[in-house]
Enzyme design. Structure first.
Site, PDB file in Angstrom:
ATOM      1  N   TRP A 144       0.892  -1.173   0.149  1.00  0.00           N
ATOM      2  CA  TRP A 144       0.186   0.023  -0.058  1.00  0.00           C
ATOM      3  C   TRP A 144       0.733   1.256   0.032  1.00  0.00           C
ATOM      4  CZ3 TRP A 144       2.066   1.972   4.261  1.00  0.00           C
ATOM      5  CH2 TRP A 144       2.433   1.080   5.332  1.00  0.00           C
ATOM      6  N   ASN A 145       2.231   1.178   0.231  1.00  0.00           N
ATOM      7  CA  ASN A 145       3.023   2.542   0.192  1.00  0.00           C
ATOM      8  C   ASN A 145       3.281   3.233  -1.097  1.00  0.00           C
ATOM      9  OD1 ASN A 145       4.689   0.416  -0.734  1.00  0.00           O
ATOM     10  ND2 ASN A 145       6.444   1.315   0.539  1.00  0.00           N
TER      11      ASN A 145
ATOM     12  N   PRO B 210      -4.064  -5.025  -5.975  1.00  0.00           N
ATOM     13  CA  PRO B 210      -3.753  -3.720  -5.014  1.00  0.00           C
ATOM     14  C   PRO B 210      -3.839  -4.539  -3.760  1.00  0.00           C
ATOM     15  CG  PRO B 210      -5.179  -3.185  -6.611  1.00  0.00           C
ATOM     16  CD  PRO B 210      -5.563  -4.487  -6.622  1.00  0.00           C
TER      17      PRO B 210
ATOM     18  N   GLU C 135      -5.806  -3.937  -0.010  1.00  0.00           N
ATOM     19  CA  GLU C 135      -6.766  -3.572  -0.073  1.00  0.00           C
ATOM     20  C   GLU C 135      -6.975  -2.131   0.556  1.00  0.00           C
ATOM     21  OE1 GLU C 135      -8.232  -5.345   3.584  1.00  0.00           O
ATOM     22  OE2 GLU C 135     -10.355  -5.268   3.170  1.00  0.00           O
TER      23      GLU C 135
ATOM     24  N   GLU D  77       5.403  -7.444   3.213  1.00  0.00           N
ATOM     25  CA  GLU D  77       6.227  -8.087   4.150  1.00  0.00           C
ATOM     26  C   GLU D  77       7.040  -9.349   3.971  1.00  0.00           C
ATOM     27  OE1 GLU D  77       3.742  -8.039   7.642  1.00  0.00           O
ATOM     28  OE2 GLU D  77       3.420  -5.743   7.581  1.00  0.00           O
TER      29      GLU D  77
ATOM     30  N   GLY E 115       7.133 -11.704   5.904  1.00  0.00           N
ATOM     31  CA  GLY E 115       6.219 -12.818   6.468  1.00  0.00           C
ATOM     32  C   GLY E 115       5.081 -13.259   5.351  1.00  0.00           C
ATOM     33  N   THR E 116       4.712 -12.142   4.524  1.00  0.00           N
ATOM     34  CA  THR E 116       3.871 -12.462   3.619  1.00  0.00           C
ATOM     35  C   THR E 116       4.631 -13.152   2.364  1.00  0.00           C
ATOM     36  OG1 THR E 116       2.601 -10.561   4.085  1.00  0.00           O
ATOM     37  CG2 THR E 116       2.380 -11.292   1.854  1.00  0.00           C
TER      38      THR E 116
ATOM     39  N   GLU F 146       9.764  -8.290  -3.332  1.00  0.00           N
ATOM     40  CA  GLU F 146      10.184  -7.139  -2.936  1.00  0.00           C
ATOM     41  C   GLU F 146       9.607  -7.219  -1.316  1.00  0.00           C
ATOM     42  OE1 GLU F 146      12.706  -5.599  -4.041  1.00  0.00           O
ATOM     43  OE2 GLU F 146      12.507  -6.368  -6.296  1.00  0.00           O
TER      44      GLU F 146
ATOM     45  N   CYS G 221      10.172   0.902   2.069  1.00  0.00           N
ATOM     46  CA  CYS G 221      10.624  -0.417   2.297  1.00  0.00           C
ATOM     47  C   CYS G 221      12.261  -0.061   2.807  1.00  0.00           C
ATOM     48  CB  CYS G 221      10.813  -1.403   1.310  1.00  0.00           C
ATOM     49  SG  CYS G 221      10.915  -0.623  -0.525  1.00  0.00           S
TER      50      CYS G 221
ATOM     51  N   LYS H  98      18.967 -11.548   1.492  1.00  0.00           N
ATOM     52  CA  LYS H  98      18.446 -12.333   2.536  1.00  0.00           C
ATOM     53  C   LYS H  98      16.961 -12.380   2.859  1.00  0.00           C
ATOM     54  CE  LYS H  98      21.469 -10.282   5.788  1.00  0.00           C
ATOM     55  NZ  LYS H  98      22.329  -9.772   7.070  1.00  0.00           N
TER      56      LYS H  98
ATOM     57  N   GLY I 233      14.017 -10.113   0.013  1.00  0.00           N
ATOM     58  CA  GLY I 233      13.281 -10.380  -1.199  1.00  0.00           C
ATOM     59  C   GLY I 233      14.139 -11.647  -2.105  1.00  0.00           C
TER      60      GLY I 233
ATOM     61  N   GLU J 139      13.654  -5.919  -9.333  1.00  0.00           N
ATOM     62  CA  GLU J 139      12.957  -5.244 -10.143  1.00  0.00           C
ATOM     63  C   GLU J 139      13.689  -4.421 -10.739  1.00  0.00           C
ATOM     64  OE1 GLU J 139       9.511  -3.953  -7.738  1.00  0.00           O
ATOM     65  OE2 GLU J 139       8.386  -6.009  -8.487  1.00  0.00           O
TER      66      GLU J 139
END
Ligand code: NDP
Length: 500
Positions: free
Chosen positions: A164-165, A189, A191, A241, A243-244, A262, A296, A467, A470, A474
């Protein structure tokens, strides 16, 4: 917020109509029957409702992308490039309107979105459009009577999932290389920021992109998971993130999809005593407070050599004091609203923990006392000095305007400490010593290291993480590898002689 300079079409209340999905070249109703509200982070008023894509909707978008793949991937590269270049022109012509929508949806200052968000997306699209006619395979002579050609072929349908950033920039950084290589895309995108990807889909269509080449499905992680599980999707590219990234990788493994990620960071910014101190202070501010710290690559661990440490810390407070926190639509605002109430609460928890620690509170971290900002997700930029490596707010990604300053004594020491993290997205070194600058840059375990600069990401330069920050890159030529696969065609000019 009373006297906001919001463009009329985006004034809350006069609100946008319910937003649909974008499938096969047109806005399309979701069949799920579910909607969600997207909120203005500056007020928490709803901007509009957005239709949530369920399984049938994702199936339809993937089917559209698969149908479009044949003709799009077979189109001459020069024609693909022309479509993408037209989209670049439209993006630039509509920069301010798109920037306003991005500011409304993200809470980021209009002075940033007008200068950066759309422009840096369009620049990347222009770069890849320019590469279209250079994409090629290879040829090998295999004497005495054979040769091989290596074709570079697109992967198929790419499922892209955004954070979202930087919503429109992320959509462009993902779609530009994917489409130029002949892939088609279904983009989801975040939410929290669903609006500008739909505008991008309209712009691509206006530029002549055939129906189905770029589709948008809306929704939360459930919609994301429908993409990562979908057998019709060949590759997943995610910005989000760490974790995602792990969850998406595990899900994508079930159908062995290609993946690029990323992810997050906790990047070091290292200031040596010989550096231009004023520039280093400016960089530390930009590397922590741009986009309200929701970047990020931010240099959230600022390591400063002991000889200049006290002066550096003393310089930060007065500079932060002058920063303008306020209505994101005010052109003078430098720090807008954080993305959501939940995110503000998370950032506050880190600030409280920092205040309760042995770190020295230099400035900031409070909610502004301006009543006009009371309903929004605002927080004053915060600086903590005398931090130590073990403090949770120094180790964990906050993704908000919280700077941690840490003293160091030697180059070896600071390198060991800077690298003692599971992240590795970026880093920076400020020094006038050329040899040291390169020694440090080489030793930092990060995908990007800036020397005497911060957060610059030109389209031609690869961008991505070491690490747990990512997988893959890109931008740059390397990304072409991530959106294509190679086919070797071996040609025998002689007669086949069997072994039996
Ligand atoms: P999240 O990881 O929470 O979400 C990213 C996207 O993934 C969203 O669209 C989200 O959906 C979706 N998603 C969440 N869970 C799943 C799942 N299990 N399967 C499929 N999709 C899923 O990140 P944020 O949106 O909060 O963004 C902030 C993070 O992104 C930070 O860590 C930041 O560092 C990183 N980031 C990295 C960048 C880089 O280039 N390296 C650039 C920008 C941000 P939804 O949110 O709608 O639920």
């Amino acid at each position: 917020m009373s006297n906001r300079s919001l463009p009329t079409e985006y004034r809350t209340g006069t609100a946008l109509p319910t937003q649909q999905l974008f499938v096969h070249g047109v806005p399309a109703d979701a069949t799920s029957g579910e909607t969600f509200a997207t909120l203005d982070p500056a007020t928490n008023d709803p901007i509009c409702e957005v239709q949530h894509a369920g399984e049938a909707d994702v199936d339809r978008a993937v089917a559209s992308a698969r149908e479009a793949f044949g003709a799009w991937s077979a189109m001459p590269a020069v024609e693909r490039a022309r479509v993408l270049r037209r989209a670049v022109d439209i993006l630039r012509a509509r920069n301010d309107e798109l920037a306003a929508l991005e500011t409304l949806d993200t809470g980021k200052p209009i002075q940033e979105t007008q200068a950066v968000d759309v422009a840096t997306g369009a620049d990347v699209l222009e770069y890849y459009a320019g590469l279209a006619q250079t994409l090629h395979g290879d040829h090998f002579d295999l004497p005495p009577d054979a040769f091989a050609i290596v074709r570079r072929e697109p992967l198929g349908v790419v499922g892209a999932i955004g954070a979202w950033n930087y919503p429109i920039q992320i959509a462009l950084w993902k779609s530009a290389p994917a489409l130029v290589c002949g892939n088609t895309m279904v983009f989801k995108p975040a939410e929290l920021t669903p609006l500008t990807a739909l505008k991008l889909a309209e712009i691509y269509t206006e530029a002549g992109l055939p129906p189905g080449v770029f589709n948008v499905v809306q929704g939360d992680a459930r919609t994301g998971r429908l993409l990562t599980h979908h057998p019709g999707i060949a590759k997943v590219t995610l910005t989000g993130e760490a974790g995602t990234g792990k969850a998406v990788m595990a899900d994508a493994a079930k159908t062995l999809k290609h993946v690029t990620f990323e992810l997050g960071g906790k990047s070091p910014l290292i200031v040596f005593a010989d550096a231009d101190q004023e520039a280093a202070v400016s960089a530390a501010l930009a590397a922590n407070f741009y986009s309200g710290g929701e970047v990020c690559t931010n240099g959230t661990r600022v390591f400063v050599e002991r000889a200049v440490y006290d002066d550096f810390v003393s310089a930060l407070g007065p500079r932060v004091q002058t920063m303008r926190v306020g209505d994101p639509f005010d052109p003078a605002t430098q720090v807008g609203a954080l993305i959501s109430r939940d995110h503000l609460a998370k950032v506050k928890r880190y600030v409280d923990a920092a205040r309760a620690s042995n770190a020295t509170h230099v400035i900031g971290g409070d909610v502004p006392n301006d009543p006009a900002l009371a309903r929004g997700n605002f927080i004053m930029p915060a600086v903590f000095a005398d931090c130590t490596d073990d403090m949770a707010f120094v180790r964990e990604e906050i993704f908000g305007p919280v700077m941690a300053v840490l003293p160091f004594a030697t180059e070896d020491e600071v390198l060991a400490r800077a690298n003692a993290t599971d992240f590795g997205l970026a880093g920076a070194v400020f020094t006038r010593d050329f040899a040291r600058a390169h020694r440090v840059a080489n030793a930092l375990q990060a995908g990007t290291v800036w020397i005497n600069d911060y957060n610059v990401t030109p389209p031609e330069v690869p961008f991505g993480g070491y690490k747990q920050s990512g997988l893959g890159r890109e931008n740059g030529l390397q990304t072409i590898e991530a959106f294509t696969q190679l086919k070797t065609i071996y040609a025998n000019l002689g007669r086949f002689e069997g072994p039996y």
